[in-house]
Design an enzyme around this catalytic site. Structure first.
Site, PDB file in Angstrom:
ATOM      1  N   ASP A  30      46.613  46.839  42.765  1.00  0.00           N
ATOM      2  CA  ASP A  30      45.664  45.807  43.167  1.00  0.00           C
ATOM      3  C   ASP A  30      44.859  46.313  44.363  1.00  0.00           C
ATOM      4  OD1 ASP A  30      44.581  43.371  44.479  1.00  0.00           O
ATOM      5  OD2 ASP A  30      45.813  42.312  43.012  1.00  0.00           O
ATOM      6  N   ASN A  86      47.181  33.894  36.600  1.00  0.00           N
ATOM      7  CA  ASN A  86      46.263  32.776  36.790  1.00  0.00           C
ATOM      8  C   ASN A  86      45.271  32.691  35.635  1.00  0.00           C
ATOM      9  OD1 ASN A  86      47.145  32.024  39.511  1.00  0.00           O
ATOM     10  ND2 ASN A  86      46.268  33.981  40.117  1.00  0.00           N
ATOM     11  N   HIS A  97      45.300  39.171  33.446  1.00  0.00           N
ATOM     12  CA  HIS A  97      46.071  40.155  34.196  1.00  0.00           C
ATOM     13  C   HIS A  97      47.333  39.494  34.722  1.00  0.00           C
ATOM     14  CE1 HIS A  97      43.418  38.261  37.157  1.00  0.00           C
ATOM     15  NE2 HIS A  97      44.260  38.629  38.112  1.00  0.00           N
ATOM     16  N   HIS A  99      50.143  39.874  37.638  1.00  0.00           N
ATOM     17  CA  HIS A  99      50.499  40.487  38.915  1.00  0.00           C
ATOM     18  C   HIS A  99      51.998  40.763  38.937  1.00  0.00           C
ATOM     19  CE1 HIS A  99      46.754  39.337  41.155  1.00  0.00           C
ATOM     20  NE2 HIS A  99      46.730  38.390  40.215  1.00  0.00           N
TER      21      HIS A  99
END
Length: 128
Positions: A30, A86, A97, A99
């Site tokens: 990230d 999210n 995506h 995390h």
């Protein structure tokens, strides 16, 4: 999708620190990590949200998240690992995506909940 950052990373149009990839998924660090070792798992093909993602990619993403979590635990000696995903306006990439990031006691990351009292609501769950 030409303007999608995740698509452009998977196509090697923009640079990123790619840590692992399969035929269908790409994993990279990230750019604004919660903690060192914060990885994003993205499908190489564009899907906006988890509801668009084929079940096979959901499974593959979470199996890969498990492997990454295990690696983070061993290499960083972290106190735990968090997974976060999210959708909708909360998905800042506009591309599915997942995390995966290491957690450390007192790392400052927290879940902030509403101060409003949660009231029971009725939802029809017959679609299962």
């Amino acid at each position: 999708m030409p303007s999608c950052i995740a698509c452009r990373i998977s196509q090697r149009i923009i640079p990123s620190c790619i840590v692992y990839e399969t035929e269908k998924l790409i994993c990279f660090l990230d750019h604004d990590p919660i903690n060192t070792g914060h990885v994003l798992i993205c499908p190489k093909k564009h899907y906006a949200s988890i509801t668009d993602l084929p079940d096979s990619l959901i499974s593959e993403s979470f199996i890969l998240a498990k492997k990454i979590a295990k690696h983070l635990e061993l290499s960083l000696k972290c106190d735990g690992v968090s997974l976060l995903q999210n959708n909708g306006c909360f998905n800042d990439l506009g591309h599915f995506h997942l995390h995966v990031f290491p957690r450390f006691l007192n790392d400052g990351f927290s879940w902030v909940s509403s101060s409003e009292e949660i009231k029971s609501i009725e939802i029809q769950w017959g679609f299962f």
